[in-house]
Design a protein around this motif. Structure first.
Motif, PDB file in Angstrom:
ATOM      1  N   ALA A 148       0.808  -1.225   0.000  1.00  0.00           N
ATOM      2  CA  ALA A 148       0.000   0.000   0.000  1.00  0.00           C
ATOM      3  C   ALA A 148       0.841   1.276   0.000  1.00  0.00           C
ATOM      4  CB  ALA A 148      -0.965  -0.012   1.184  1.00  0.00           C
ATOM      5  N   PRO A 149       1.923   1.368   0.813  1.00  0.00           N
ATOM      6  CA  PRO A 149       2.710   2.613   0.770  1.00  0.00           C
ATOM      7  C   PRO A 149       3.298   2.896  -0.608  1.00  0.00           C
ATOM      8  CG  PRO A 149       3.240   1.346   2.734  1.00  0.00           C
ATOM      9  CD  PRO A 149       2.398   0.456   1.866  1.00  0.00           C
ATOM     10  N   LEU A 150       3.710   1.864  -1.322  1.00  0.00           N
ATOM     11  CA  LEU A 150       4.252   2.060  -2.668  1.00  0.00           C
ATOM     12  C   LEU A 150       3.156   2.485  -3.641  1.00  0.00           C
ATOM     13  CD1 LEU A 150       6.698  -0.983  -2.909  1.00  0.00           C
ATOM     14  CD2 LEU A 150       7.260   1.419  -2.434  1.00  0.00           C
ATOM     15  N   ALA A 151       1.958   1.906  -3.478  1.00  0.00           N
ATOM     16  CA  ALA A 151       0.846   2.244  -4.372  1.00  0.00           C
ATOM     17  C   ALA A 151       0.469   3.715  -4.254  1.00  0.00           C
ATOM     18  CB  ALA A 151      -0.359   1.363  -4.067  1.00  0.00           C
ATOM     19  N   LEU A 152       0.652   4.289  -3.064  1.00  0.00           N
ATOM     20  CA  LEU A 152       0.304   5.693  -2.863  1.00  0.00           C
ATOM     21  C   LEU A 152       1.190   6.628  -3.690  1.00  0.00           C
ATOM     22  CD1 LEU A 152      -0.281   5.708   1.000  1.00  0.00           C
ATOM     23  CD2 LEU A 152      -2.008   5.756  -0.802  1.00  0.00           C
ATOM     24  N   LEU A 153       2.332   6.119  -4.153  1.00  0.00           N
ATOM     25  CA  LEU A 153       3.238   6.936  -4.951  1.00  0.00           C
ATOM     26  C   LEU A 153       2.819   7.000  -6.417  1.00  0.00           C
ATOM     27  CD1 LEU A 153       6.644   5.649  -3.504  1.00  0.00           C
ATOM     28  CD2 LEU A 153       5.363   7.686  -2.816  1.00  0.00           C
ATOM     29  N   LEU A 154       1.879   6.142  -6.825  1.00  0.00           N
ATOM     30  CA  LEU A 154       1.455   6.079  -8.217  1.00  0.00           C
ATOM     31  C   LEU A 154       0.449   7.182  -8.530  1.00  0.00           C
ATOM     32  CD1 LEU A 154       0.887   2.217  -8.537  1.00  0.00           C
ATOM     33  CD2 LEU A 154       2.911   3.505  -9.260  1.00  0.00           C
ATOM     34  N   ARG A 155       0.300   7.484  -9.795  1.00  0.00           N
ATOM     35  CA  ARG A 155      -0.772   8.387 -10.220  1.00  0.00           C
ATOM     36  C   ARG A 155      -2.111   7.732  -9.951  1.00  0.00           C
ATOM     37  NH1 ARG A 155       1.316  10.739 -16.096  1.00  0.00           N
ATOM     38  NH2 ARG A 155       3.181  11.831 -15.287  1.00  0.00           N
ATOM     39  N   GLN A 156      -3.147   8.561  -9.805  1.00  0.00           N
ATOM     40  CA  GLN A 156      -4.453   8.031  -9.422  1.00  0.00           C
ATOM     41  C   GLN A 156      -4.954   6.972 -10.389  1.00  0.00           C
ATOM     42  OE1 GLN A 156      -7.483  10.984  -8.709  1.00  0.00           O
ATOM     43  NE2 GLN A 156      -9.114   9.472  -8.583  1.00  0.00           N
ATOM     44  N   ARG A 157      -4.803   7.211 -11.699  1.00  0.00           N
ATOM     45  CA  ARG A 157      -5.302   6.247 -12.678  1.00  0.00           C
ATOM     46  C   ARG A 157      -4.609   4.897 -12.527  1.00  0.00           C
ATOM     47  NH1 ARG A 157      -3.641   5.262 -17.971  1.00  0.00           N
ATOM     48  NH2 ARG A 157      -2.215   7.033 -17.868  1.00  0.00           N
ATOM     49  N   HIS A 158      -3.292   4.909 -12.349  1.00  0.00           N
ATOM     50  CA  HIS A 158      -2.544   3.667 -12.194  1.00  0.00           C
ATOM     51  C   HIS A 158      -2.850   3.002 -10.852  1.00  0.00           C
ATOM     52  CE1 HIS A 158       0.383   5.729 -15.140  1.00  0.00           C
ATOM     53  NE2 HIS A 158      -0.382   4.870 -15.809  1.00  0.00           N
ATOM     54  N   ARG A 159      -3.029   3.838  -9.814  1.00  0.00           N
ATOM     55  CA  ARG A 159      -3.345   3.291  -8.498  1.00  0.00           C
ATOM     56  C   ARG A 159      -4.703   2.598  -8.515  1.00  0.00           C
ATOM     57  NH1 ARG A 159      -2.350   7.517  -5.831  1.00  0.00           N
ATOM     58  NH2 ARG A 159      -4.453   8.340  -5.501  1.00  0.00           N
ATOM     59  N   GLU A 160      -5.699   3.211  -9.161  1.00  0.00           N
ATOM     60  CA  GLU A 160      -7.022   2.589  -9.237  1.00  0.00           C
ATOM     61  C   GLU A 160      -6.962   1.279 -10.020  1.00  0.00           C
ATOM     62  OE1 GLU A 160     -10.182   5.045 -10.556  1.00  0.00           O
ATOM     63  OE2 GLU A 160     -10.117   6.354  -8.788  1.00  0.00           O
ATOM     64  N   TRP A 161      -6.186   1.260 -11.097  1.00  0.00           N
ATOM     65  CA  TRP A 161      -6.045   0.029 -11.870  1.00  0.00           C
ATOM     66  C   TRP A 161      -5.441  -1.073 -11.005  1.00  0.00           C
ATOM     67  CZ3 TRP A 161      -1.660  -2.777 -13.212  1.00  0.00           C
ATOM     68  CH2 TRP A 161      -1.854  -3.770 -14.174  1.00  0.00           C
ATOM     69  N   LEU A 162      -4.421  -0.713 -10.215  1.00  0.00           N
ATOM     70  CA  LEU A 162      -3.767  -1.687  -9.344  1.00  0.00           C
ATOM     71  C   LEU A 162      -4.719  -2.176  -8.257  1.00  0.00           C
ATOM     72  CD1 LEU A 162      -1.100  -3.115  -8.613  1.00  0.00           C
ATOM     73  CD2 LEU A 162      -0.553  -1.147  -7.162  1.00  0.00           C
ATOM     74  N   VAL A 163      -5.472  -1.249  -7.648  1.00  0.00           N
ATOM     75  CA  VAL A 163      -6.401  -1.629  -6.578  1.00  0.00           C
ATOM     76  C   VAL A 163      -7.491  -2.550  -7.115  1.00  0.00           C
ATOM     77  CG1 VAL A 163      -8.183  -0.756  -5.007  1.00  0.00           C
ATOM     78  CG2 VAL A 163      -5.967   0.390  -5.147  1.00  0.00           C
ATOM     79  N   ARG A 164      -8.031  -2.225  -8.302  1.00  0.00           N
ATOM     80  CA  ARG A 164      -9.059  -3.090  -8.890  1.00  0.00           C
ATOM     81  C   ARG A 164      -8.531  -4.508  -9.090  1.00  0.00           C
ATOM     82  NH1 ARG A 164     -10.565   1.593 -12.299  1.00  0.00           N
ATOM     83  NH2 ARG A 164     -12.674   2.251 -11.686  1.00  0.00           N
ATOM     84  N   GLY A 165      -7.340  -4.619  -9.669  1.00  0.00           N
ATOM     85  CA  GLY A 165      -6.774  -5.939  -9.914  1.00  0.00           C
ATOM     86  C   GLY A 165      -6.500  -6.692  -8.629  1.00  0.00           C
ATOM     87  N   TRP A 166      -5.959  -5.974  -7.631  1.00  0.00           N
ATOM     88  CA  TRP A 166      -5.678  -6.628  -6.354  1.00  0.00           C
ATOM     89  C   TRP A 166      -6.967  -7.075  -5.662  1.00  0.00           C
ATOM     90  CZ3 TRP A 166      -7.388  -4.850  -1.590  1.00  0.00           C
ATOM     91  CH2 TRP A 166      -6.927  -5.570  -0.473  1.00  0.00           C
ATOM     92  N   ALA A 167      -7.982  -6.213  -5.623  1.00  0.00           N
ATOM     93  CA  ALA A 167      -9.239  -6.544  -4.949  1.00  0.00           C
ATOM     94  C   ALA A 167      -9.918  -7.738  -5.608  1.00  0.00           C
ATOM     95  CB  ALA A 167     -10.174  -5.333  -4.942  1.00  0.00           C
ATOM     96  N   HIS A 168      -9.921  -7.749  -6.944  1.00  0.00           N
ATOM     97  CA  HIS A 168     -10.519  -8.892  -7.641  1.00  0.00           C
ATOM     98  C   HIS A 168      -9.727 -10.158  -7.344  1.00  0.00           C
ATOM     99  CE1 HIS A 168     -11.280 -11.517 -11.197  1.00  0.00           C
ATOM    100  NE2 HIS A 168     -12.513 -11.175 -10.899  1.00  0.00           N
ATOM    101  N   GLY A 169      -8.394 -10.029  -7.284  1.00  0.00           N
ATOM    102  CA  GLY A 169      -7.567 -11.185  -6.969  1.00  0.00           C
ATOM    103  C   GLY A 169      -7.833 -11.733  -5.585  1.00  0.00           C
ATOM    104  N   VAL A 170      -8.080 -10.847  -4.606  1.00  0.00           N
ATOM    105  CA  VAL A 170      -8.374 -11.302  -3.248  1.00  0.00           C
ATOM    106  C   VAL A 170      -9.660 -12.119  -3.212  1.00  0.00           C
ATOM    107  CG1 VAL A 170      -9.107 -10.504  -0.954  1.00  0.00           C
ATOM    108  CG2 VAL A 170      -7.104  -9.482  -2.053  1.00  0.00           C
ATOM    109  N   VAL A 171     -10.695 -11.617  -3.884  1.00  0.00           N
ATOM    110  CA  VAL A 171     -11.976 -12.336  -3.908  1.00  0.00           C
ATOM    111  C   VAL A 171     -11.802 -13.714  -4.538  1.00  0.00           C
ATOM    112  CG1 VAL A 171     -14.329 -12.307  -4.812  1.00  0.00           C
ATOM    113  CG2 VAL A 171     -13.311 -10.197  -3.945  1.00  0.00           C
TER     114      VAL A 171
END
Length: 276
Positions: free
Chosen positions: A47-70
């Motif tokens: 998460a701390p590294l993700a905060l360094l990304l631009r919003q568009r890239h961060r949202e893409w990463l969060v979506r992929g991670w959240a779907h992967g968790v499910v």
């Protein structure tokens, strides 16, 4: 801002959290549990590294991670609709019905944003630190005096262009009935910020649907094990049309409109629905 600040659900683990469908063998279920927890831990550490990304890239990463968790916990997903593209101006108040801890990554997989959560989630293993690092807005529901400050914090985040995710029933419901009423406080924040409301409906399908319910005094560990044992559990997420929020609509009327929109959503999925 008066009204019930400590909503209670009549749902209980014994009555609602039943798994009537086929069950996985304990060994593959344990492997799924380990995979889900490891992927959740990876989210905490990253998460701390993700905060360094631009919003568009961060949202893409969060979506992929959240779907992967499910998926790591053995749950299939079915998605209908897409949230409106974010642009300049206020963000959106994302509101959804609440059945399970699974709702959190499910919403993040389609509408990532800052969550509004009760303060004791800070102490949850893995999920608590991840929630804090992800910008979760914590609310002390036992303190009625804290409510105006919470509304102000949500409105400030919305004015800054953020999505804020709220489960306005205030507690989990098993999903077998109509659920609880949407509490109006968060909708006042949307009105104050001039932000739209983005309704989302979550359903768990099939004979294993009851396994997803996380209600009452159900221990998190017991719920996790019930989910990974439930073979064939499918989550369905509908992203519904946005509702504009302005001063002409009071918070209570806006809450009722959002609740009826979520409750009356058709069970028929459009052709663009996808299965994972």
């Amino acid at each position: 801002m008066s009204g019930v600040w400590l909503p209670a659900s009549p749902c209980t683990p014994r009555a609602c959290a039943a798994h009537d469908g086929p069950a996985r063998h304990p060994l593959p279920a344990a492997a799924l549990l380990l995979a889900g927890c490891l992927l959740t831990l990876a989210g905490v550490l990253g998460a701390p590294l993700a905060l360094l990304l631009r919003q568009r890239h961060r949202e893409w990463l969060v979506r992929g991670w959240a779907h992967g968790v499910v998926r790591a916990f053995g749950v299939r997903t079915r998605i209908a609709g897409q949230p409106a593209a974010s642009g300049g101006g206020p963000g959106a108040l994302v509101v959804a019905n609440h059945v399970s801890w699974l709702d959190i990554p499910l919403v993040a997989a389609v509408c990532p944003g800052r969550m509004l959560a009760k303060s004791d989630i800070r102490g949850w293993p893995l999920l608590g630190p991840l929630a804090a690092l992800g910008g979760t807005l914590f609310v002390e529901r036992e303190r009625l005096r804290a409510l105006p400050g919470t509304v102000d914090a949500i409105a400030s985040a919305l004015r800054g262009g953020a999505r804020v995710v709220v489960f306005p029933e205030g507690s989990t419901w098993c999903g077998r009935g109509s659920g609880g009423p949407f509490r109006p406080a968060a909708f006042q924040a949307a009105i104050d910020a001039g932000a739209a409301v983005q309704p989302v409906r979550i359903r768990y399908l099939g004979a294993a649907a009851g396994a997803a319910a996380f209600v009452g005094e159900d221990p998190l560990a017991a719920s996790l094990w019930r989910v990974v044992r439930a073979a064939g559990l499918t989550a369905e997420i509908h992203v519904l049309p946005r509702i504009p929020a302005d001063g002409r609509t009071g918070r209570r009327a806006l809450a009722r409109l959002a609740q009826s929109t979520v409750a009356s959503d058709s069970a028929n999925l459009p052709p663009e629905s996808v299965h994972h």
